[in-house]
Design a protein around this motif. Sequence first.
Motif, PDB file in Angstrom:
ATOM      1  N   GLU A 257      -4.976   3.745  -4.391  1.00  0.00           N
ATOM      2  CA  GLU A 257      -5.263   4.727  -3.355  1.00  0.00           C
ATOM      3  C   GLU A 257      -6.700   4.477  -2.919  1.00  0.00           C
ATOM      4  OE1 GLU A 257      -3.492   6.665  -1.688  1.00  0.00           O
ATOM      5  OE2 GLU A 257      -1.630   6.855  -2.850  1.00  0.00           O
ATOM      6  N   MET A 258      -7.077   5.042  -1.769  1.00  0.00           N
ATOM      7  CA  MET A 258      -8.427   4.793  -1.276  1.00  0.00           C
ATOM      8  C   MET A 258      -8.873   5.915  -0.364  1.00  0.00           C
ATOM      9  SD  MET A 258      -7.659   1.837   1.552  1.00  0.00           S
ATOM     10  CE  MET A 258      -6.557   0.938   0.458  1.00  0.00           C
ATOM     11  N   ASP A 259     -10.198   6.059  -0.271  1.00  0.00           N
ATOM     12  CA  ASP A 259     -10.792   6.873   0.770  1.00  0.00           C
ATOM     13  C   ASP A 259     -11.914   6.048   1.373  1.00  0.00           C
ATOM     14  OD1 ASP A 259     -13.006   7.103  -0.968  1.00  0.00           O
ATOM     15  OD2 ASP A 259     -12.324   9.018  -1.757  1.00  0.00           O
ATOM     16  N   GLU A 260     -12.759   6.668   2.180  1.00  0.00           N
ATOM     17  CA  GLU A 260     -13.768   5.875   2.882  1.00  0.00           C
ATOM     18  C   GLU A 260     -14.833   5.293   1.964  1.00  0.00           C
ATOM     19  OE1 GLU A 260     -16.526   9.721   4.194  1.00  0.00           O
ATOM     20  OE2 GLU A 260     -15.515   8.499   5.707  1.00  0.00           O
TER      21      GLU A 260
ATOM     22  N   ASN B 212      -4.223   1.016 -19.034  1.00  0.00           N
ATOM     23  CA  ASN B 212      -4.552   2.176 -19.852  1.00  0.00           C
ATOM     24  C   ASN B 212      -5.609   3.083 -19.227  1.00  0.00           C
ATOM     25  OD1 ASN B 212      -3.007   1.601 -22.352  1.00  0.00           O
ATOM     26  ND2 ASN B 212      -4.207  -0.279 -22.253  1.00  0.00           N
ATOM     27  N   ARG B 213      -5.843   2.928 -17.926  1.00  0.00           N
ATOM     28  CA  ARG B 213      -6.904   3.713 -17.305  1.00  0.00           C
ATOM     29  C   ARG B 213      -6.745   3.718 -15.797  1.00  0.00           C
ATOM     30  NH1 ARG B 213     -11.814  -0.697 -18.291  1.00  0.00           N
ATOM     31  NH2 ARG B 213     -10.805  -2.411 -17.203  1.00  0.00           N
ATOM     32  N   ILE B 214      -7.518   4.605 -15.162  1.00  0.00           N
ATOM     33  CA  ILE B 214      -7.683   4.597 -13.714  1.00  0.00           C
ATOM     34  C   ILE B 214      -9.159   4.381 -13.443  1.00  0.00           C
ATOM     35  CG2 ILE B 214      -7.517   5.917 -11.584  1.00  0.00           C
ATOM     36  CD1 ILE B 214      -5.156   7.397 -12.807  1.00  0.00           C
ATOM     37  N   ARG B 215      -9.455   3.389 -12.619  1.00  0.00           N
ATOM     38  CA  ARG B 215     -10.845   3.099 -12.294  1.00  0.00           C
ATOM     39  C   ARG B 215     -11.125   3.372 -10.815  1.00  0.00           C
ATOM     40  NH1 ARG B 215     -13.196  -2.539 -14.120  1.00  0.00           N
ATOM     41  NH2 ARG B 215     -11.060  -3.333 -13.950  1.00  0.00           N
ATOM     42  N   ARG B 216     -12.368   3.758 -10.549  1.00  0.00           N
ATOM     43  CA  ARG B 216     -12.838   3.977  -9.193  1.00  0.00           C
ATOM     44  C   ARG B 216     -13.871   2.908  -8.856  1.00  0.00           C
ATOM     45  NH1 ARG B 216     -15.935   9.488  -7.596  1.00  0.00           N
ATOM     46  NH2 ARG B 216     -17.601   8.481  -8.793  1.00  0.00           N
ATOM     47  N   PHE B 217     -13.663   2.214  -7.742  1.00  0.00           N
ATOM     48  CA  PHE B 217     -14.557   1.142  -7.319  1.00  0.00           C
ATOM     49  C   PHE B 217     -15.301   1.558  -6.058  1.00  0.00           C
ATOM     50  CE2 PHE B 217     -11.322  -0.884  -9.811  1.00  0.00           C
ATOM     51  CZ  PHE B 217     -11.931  -1.957 -10.440  1.00  0.00           C
ATOM     52  N   ASP B 218     -16.617   1.455  -6.102  1.00  0.00           N
ATOM     53  CA  ASP B 218     -17.429   1.698  -4.921  1.00  0.00           C
ATOM     54  C   ASP B 218     -17.140   0.592  -3.904  1.00  0.00           C
ATOM     55  OD1 ASP B 218     -19.804   1.385  -3.124  1.00  0.00           O
ATOM     56  OD2 ASP B 218     -20.520   3.101  -4.291  1.00  0.00           O
ATOM     57  N   ARG B 219     -16.752   0.963  -2.702  1.00  0.00           N
ATOM     58  CA  ARG B 219     -16.330  -0.040  -1.734  1.00  0.00           C
ATOM     59  C   ARG B 219     -17.482  -0.884  -1.206  1.00  0.00           C
ATOM     60  NH1 ARG B 219     -11.543   2.315   2.019  1.00  0.00           N
ATOM     61  NH2 ARG B 219     -11.797   0.206   2.827  1.00  0.00           N
TER      62      ARG B 219
ATOM     63  N   ALA C 236       1.962  -3.015  -5.127  1.00  0.00           N
ATOM     64  CA  ALA C 236       1.527  -1.809  -4.417  1.00  0.00           C
ATOM     65  C   ALA C 236       0.735  -2.213  -3.194  1.00  0.00           C
ATOM     66  CB  ALA C 236       0.680  -0.918  -5.325  1.00  0.00           C
ATOM     67  N   MET C 237       0.772  -1.347  -2.161  1.00  0.00           N
ATOM     68  CA  MET C 237       0.059  -1.664  -0.931  1.00  0.00           C
ATOM     69  C   MET C 237      -0.373  -0.389  -0.224  1.00  0.00           C
ATOM     70  SD  MET C 237       2.935  -2.388   1.954  1.00  0.00           S
ATOM     71  CE  MET C 237       2.750  -4.125   1.776  1.00  0.00           C
ATOM     72  N   ARG C 238      -1.440  -0.521   0.572  1.00  0.00           N
ATOM     73  CA  ARG C 238      -1.904   0.552   1.443  1.00  0.00           C
ATOM     74  C   ARG C 238      -2.521  -0.066   2.689  1.00  0.00           C
ATOM     75  NH1 ARG C 238       0.886   3.109  -0.988  1.00  0.00           N
ATOM     76  NH2 ARG C 238       0.560   5.014  -2.217  1.00  0.00           N
ATOM     77  N   PHE C 239      -2.202   0.558   3.836  1.00  0.00           N
ATOM     78  CA  PHE C 239      -2.842   0.163   5.078  1.00  0.00           C
ATOM     79  C   PHE C 239      -4.062   1.028   5.339  1.00  0.00           C
ATOM     80  CE2 PHE C 239       0.995  -2.107   6.439  1.00  0.00           C
ATOM     81  CZ  PHE C 239       0.434  -3.160   7.166  1.00  0.00           C
ATOM     82  N   GLU C 240      -5.089   0.415   5.910  1.00  0.00           N
ATOM     83  CA  GLU C 240      -6.226   1.117   6.471  1.00  0.00           C
ATOM     84  C   GLU C 240      -6.483   0.474   7.830  1.00  0.00           C
ATOM     85  OE1 GLU C 240     -10.184   2.750   4.519  1.00  0.00           O
ATOM     86  OE2 GLU C 240     -10.311   0.585   4.921  1.00  0.00           O
ATOM     87  N   GLU C 241      -6.019   1.160   8.864  1.00  0.00           N
ATOM     88  CA  GLU C 241      -6.001   0.580  10.201  1.00  0.00           C
ATOM     89  C   GLU C 241      -5.249  -0.752  10.151  1.00  0.00           C
ATOM     90  OE1 GLU C 241     -10.031   0.622  11.603  1.00  0.00           O
ATOM     91  OE2 GLU C 241     -10.016   2.812  11.868  1.00  0.00           O
TER      92      GLU C 241
END
Length: 277
Positions: free
Chosen positions: A178-181, A190-197, A134-139
């Motif tokens: 996926e990501m936001d700012e 078995n899960r979805i985790r959110r990481f503080d950037r 999987a991949m995502r660009f940010e600028e």
Amino acid sequence: QNPAGLQVVNGFLYVARYDAGDIRKINLNDYTDISLVTSQAVSPNRIRVIGDELYFSDTLGYRIRKTNIADNSIDSEVVCNTNFITQTGRAGGLDIKDNYIYWCSNGDFIGRFDLTNPNAEPEVYVTGIDNPVAMRFEEDIMYVIAYDDDKLVKIDTSQETLVVEDVILDLDAPAEIEMDENYFYISEDNRIRRFDRSTLESETILEKSISLFPNPVLNVINISGASSFLNYHIYDLNGRKVSTGQLQNNTIDVVFLSKVIYEIELNYENSKISIRQ
């Protein structure tokens, strides 16, 4: 049938159905309004919509394809082949930047293709990533999930020499990002985790749930959310083991047991979960 890539566009959720070989869209104002987008694929996987064009990786078709979502046609066309190096070059995650489409290849590289030149040849863009999925660009920064290494890496594509840098280590079978700012959102086994950037501290925001039904049980216990469970043990209230085995189609046959309360122990990876039924 094994939904894979998702994207919301103008009030519709576009869903790539890997096993069904098609892409459908769901009206988010009326979930019963489901229509076919295209069925001209072997195994549509990840999708990305740019304007009226929906691009998708056809993993077992060894191609990147596209379809126009504005003309109500179910036709799709080949953008490029992904098996240009090996005959088994399969594409997974993809993204688009500056008129290039990039995709993750099971050949341990990121490929790309110039969308402005239909006569261009696909090329290897960067290597050294074990099984990118999987991949995502940010600028100018490309973030990539390296499945075999259980980590998230990044590449600064503005640099002449491309360097793969670690971002998050010790993931558990990561599959999508996926990501936001403020956060990275990463799906794992078995899960979805959110990481503080800023700190990379994480929290689980969704975890696989396990349910057994019906209750009370008649002849068969059905178990949902237990595809990864291997073994089970059933104990009576005196702690005596009365049945043991492996799950078959997520069910346990208990027709031979007396109608009393039992405790069911499910062995999951290196842990155990006990449920009274």
